[in-house]
Design a protein around this motif. Structure first.
Motif, PDB file in Angstrom:
ATOM      1  N   PHE A 173       3.478  20.502  26.500  1.00  0.00           N
ATOM      2  CA  PHE A 173       2.601  19.646  25.700  1.00  0.00           C
ATOM      3  C   PHE A 173       3.274  18.282  25.606  1.00  0.00           C
ATOM      4  O   PHE A 173       3.836  17.910  24.578  1.00  0.00           O
ATOM      5  N   HIS A 174       3.198  17.553  26.710  1.00  0.00           N
ATOM      6  CA  HIS A 174       3.978  16.336  26.876  1.00  0.00           C
ATOM      7  C   HIS A 174       3.393  15.147  26.112  1.00  0.00           C
ATOM      8  O   HIS A 174       2.208  15.114  25.788  1.00  0.00           O
ATOM      9  N   ASP A 175       4.259  14.171  25.867  1.00  0.00           N
ATOM     10  CA  ASP A 175       3.832  12.869  25.343  1.00  0.00           C
ATOM     11  C   ASP A 175       3.380  11.999  26.503  1.00  0.00           C
ATOM     12  O   ASP A 175       4.094  11.850  27.504  1.00  0.00           O
ATOM     13  N   ARG A 176       2.202  11.390  26.378  1.00  0.00           N
ATOM     14  CA  ARG A 176       1.737  10.417  27.361  1.00  0.00           C
ATOM     15  C   ARG A 176       1.112   9.236  26.613  1.00  0.00           C
ATOM     16  O   ARG A 176       0.172   9.418  25.839  1.00  0.00           O
ATOM     17  N   VAL A 177       1.651   8.052  26.840  1.00  0.00           N
ATOM     18  CA  VAL A 177       1.109   6.846  26.220  1.00  0.00           C
ATOM     19  C   VAL A 177       0.811   5.839  27.321  1.00  0.00           C
ATOM     20  O   VAL A 177       1.668   5.539  28.162  1.00  0.00           O
ATOM     21  N   GLU A 178      -0.396   5.315  27.315  1.00  0.00           N
ATOM     22  CA  GLU A 178      -0.873   4.435  28.372  1.00  0.00           C
ATOM     23  C   GLU A 178      -1.075   3.014  27.846  1.00  0.00           C
ATOM     24  O   GLU A 178      -1.633   2.813  26.767  1.00  0.00           O
ATOM     25  N   CYS A 179      -0.633   2.038  28.630  1.00  0.00           N
ATOM     26  CA  CYS A 179      -0.849   0.621  28.325  1.00  0.00           C
ATOM     27  C   CYS A 179      -1.760   0.041  29.399  1.00  0.00           C
ATOM     28  O   CYS A 179      -1.464   0.158  30.592  1.00  0.00           O
ATOM     29  N   LEU A 180      -2.851  -0.585  28.995  1.00  0.00           N
ATOM     30  CA  LEU A 180      -3.805  -1.184  29.918  1.00  0.00           C
ATOM     31  C   LEU A 180      -3.916  -2.674  29.650  1.00  0.00           C
ATOM     32  O   LEU A 180      -4.100  -3.095  28.508  1.00  0.00           O
ATOM     33  N   ARG A 181      -3.809  -3.467  30.711  1.00  0.00           N
ATOM     34  CA  ARG A 181      -3.931  -4.917  30.571  1.00  0.00           C
ATOM     35  C   ARG A 181      -5.409  -5.323  30.599  1.00  0.00           C
ATOM     36  O   ARG A 181      -6.163  -4.915  31.497  1.00  0.00           O
ATOM     37  N   VAL A 199       0.448   0.824  32.717  1.00  0.00           N
ATOM     38  CA  VAL A 199       1.786   1.400  32.578  1.00  0.00           C
ATOM     39  C   VAL A 199       1.660   2.665  31.740  1.00  0.00           C
ATOM     40  O   VAL A 199       1.049   2.639  30.668  1.00  0.00           O
ATOM     41  N   GLU A 200       2.232   3.754  32.232  1.00  0.00           N
ATOM     42  CA  GLU A 200       2.196   4.999  31.468  1.00  0.00           C
ATOM     43  C   GLU A 200       3.612   5.483  31.176  1.00  0.00           C
ATOM     44  O   GLU A 200       4.436   5.595  32.084  1.00  0.00           O
ATOM     45  N   PHE A 201       3.873   5.758  29.911  1.00  0.00           N
ATOM     46  CA  PHE A 201       5.137   6.344  29.473  1.00  0.00           C
ATOM     47  C   PHE A 201       4.915   7.844  29.275  1.00  0.00           C
ATOM     48  O   PHE A 201       4.017   8.254  28.542  1.00  0.00           O
ATOM     49  N   TRP A 202       5.751   8.641  29.931  1.00  0.00           N
ATOM     50  CA  TRP A 202       5.670  10.104  29.836  1.00  0.00           C
ATOM     51  C   TRP A 202       6.987  10.636  29.277  1.00  0.00           C
ATOM     52  O   TRP A 202       8.068  10.169  29.656  1.00  0.00           O
ATOM     53  N   GLN A 203       6.873  11.601  28.412  1.00  0.00           N
ATOM     54  CA  GLN A 203       8.053  12.216  27.818  1.00  0.00           C
ATOM     55  C   GLN A 203       7.813  13.719  27.701  1.00  0.00           C
ATOM     56  O   GLN A 203       6.761  14.162  27.227  1.00  0.00           O
ATOM     57  N   GLY A 204       8.770  14.507  28.166  1.00  0.00           N
ATOM     58  CA  GLY A 204       8.611  15.951  28.169  1.00  0.00           C
ATOM     59  C   GLY A 204       8.476  16.528  26.773  1.00  0.00           C
ATOM     60  O   GLY A 204       9.180  16.129  25.848  1.00  0.00           O
ATOM     61  N   HIS A 210       5.440   5.140  34.765  1.00  0.00           N
ATOM     62  CA  HIS A 210       4.618   4.916  35.951  1.00  0.00           C
ATOM     63  C   HIS A 210       3.888   3.583  35.779  1.00  0.00           C
ATOM     64  O   HIS A 210       3.318   3.307  34.726  1.00  0.00           O
ATOM     65  N   VAL A 211       3.921   2.771  36.839  1.00  0.00           N
ATOM     66  CA  VAL A 211       3.365   1.412  36.795  1.00  0.00           C
ATOM     67  C   VAL A 211       2.404   1.228  37.966  1.00  0.00           C
ATOM     68  O   VAL A 211       2.693   1.664  39.085  1.00  0.00           O
ATOM     69  N   GLU A 212       1.285   0.579  37.727  1.00  0.00           N
ATOM     70  CA  GLU A 212       0.311   0.283  38.785  1.00  0.00           C
ATOM     71  C   GLU A 212      -0.154  -1.158  38.649  1.00  0.00           C
ATOM     72  O   GLU A 212      -0.309  -1.667  37.539  1.00  0.00           O
ATOM     73  N   GLY A 213      -0.420  -1.815  39.787  1.00  0.00           N
ATOM     74  CA  GLY A 213      -0.977  -3.156  39.718  1.00  0.00           C
ATOM     75  C   GLY A 213      -0.859  -3.921  41.016  1.00  0.00           C
ATOM     76  O   GLY A 213      -0.486  -3.376  42.061  1.00  0.00           O
ATOM     77  N   GLU A 214      -1.180  -5.202  40.947  1.00  0.00           N
ATOM     78  CA  GLU A 214      -1.051  -6.080  42.109  1.00  0.00           C
ATOM     79  C   GLU A 214       0.411  -6.217  42.503  1.00  0.00           C
ATOM     80  O   GLU A 214       1.303  -6.234  41.646  1.00  0.00           O
ATOM     81  N   CYS A 215       0.655  -6.349  43.793  1.00  0.00           N
ATOM     82  CA  CYS A 215       2.024  -6.514  44.278  1.00  0.00           C
ATOM     83  C   CYS A 215       2.021  -7.631  45.316  1.00  0.00           C
ATOM     84  O   CYS A 215       1.475  -7.474  46.413  1.00  0.00           O
TER      85      CYS A 215
END
Length: 221
Positions: A201-209, A191-196, A115-120
């Motif tokens: 009890f999922h994996d969630r790793v978040e990247c913040l600029r 940006v968030e990486f999700w893995q089942g 999942h990605v978020e930001g200016e477009c």
């Protein structure tokens, strides 16, 4: 006769288990998101995901109501994600109003999601032209035939619009790019990486600029 409705019990049975992949390590991101995204995208394609570059694009207009639809990502690098569309469409109008978007890649076959978020922002015309020239001729005709997001009376009228455009462009060797068509770049600040995971009890790793680059952290499921 009333249309049959799904009973709540039907949804209760729509449950699958996860746990296909090894746990995601924060160190796998190397303080950035691009390399892991590219790796996951490639693996999704190799493992049978049809059009792994398909992403659910989210926008919000002046009415503050969110809207989503699926588009194809046509590029990804440290600058962000690129896609192309009719700029006068509903999504184009919403992007012009807010300047922000989200995109989600739901690779459920491989139990992963990004999942990605930001200016477009709109791409330069030169970049749009470079991609336009790679499009199949039929897709170019369709871009001229359709006023995307505008109502049409019937399938027959829609078919007629394409036929008219096809005839008008029949003798045109290189079909020009319509003024209402172009591209955008979604520049992520999150940006968030999700893995089942097993037992949800999922994996969630978040990247913040931030001003100094990217910060990577794990989130609770």
């Amino acid at each position: 006769m009333e249309d049959p409705a799904l009973e709540p019990a039907d949804f209760d049975t729509m449950r699958v288990g996860y746990g296909l992949n090894a746990s995601l390590d924060v160190g796998d991101l190397h303080d950035d998101w691009v390399a892991l995204f590219a790796s996951w995208l490639d693996e999704a394609g190799r493992r049978g995901v049809r059009e792994p570059n398909a992403m659910v694009l989210g926008t919000v207009g002046a009415d503050r109501r969110p809207s989503t639809r699926t588009v194809l990502c046509k590029g990804a690098d440290e600058r962000g994600l690129t896609f192309f569309t009719t700029t006068s469409s509903r999504k184009g109008a919403q992007l012009a109003q807010s300047g922000y978007a989200s995109a989600t890649f739901p690779w459920l076959v491989v139990e992963r999601q990004v999942h990605v978020e930001g200016e477009c922002r709109p791409l330069d015309r030169a970049d749009c032209l470079a991609y336009w020239r790679t499009r199949p001729r039929g897709s170019q005709v369709a871009a001229w035939a359709s006023e995307q997001s505008q109502p049409v009376e019937s399938v027959e009228e829609l078919t007629s619009l394409y036929a008219i455009a096809e005839k008008r462009l029949a003798d045109v060797e290189e079909i020009p790019m319509p003024d209402r068509w172009g591209g955008y770049r979604l520049r992520p600040d999150r940006v968030e990486f999700w893995q089942g995971g097993r037992d949800r009890f999922h994996d969630r790793v978040e990247c913040l600029r931030g001003d100094g680059g990217w910060t990577v952290r794990r989130l609770q499921p």
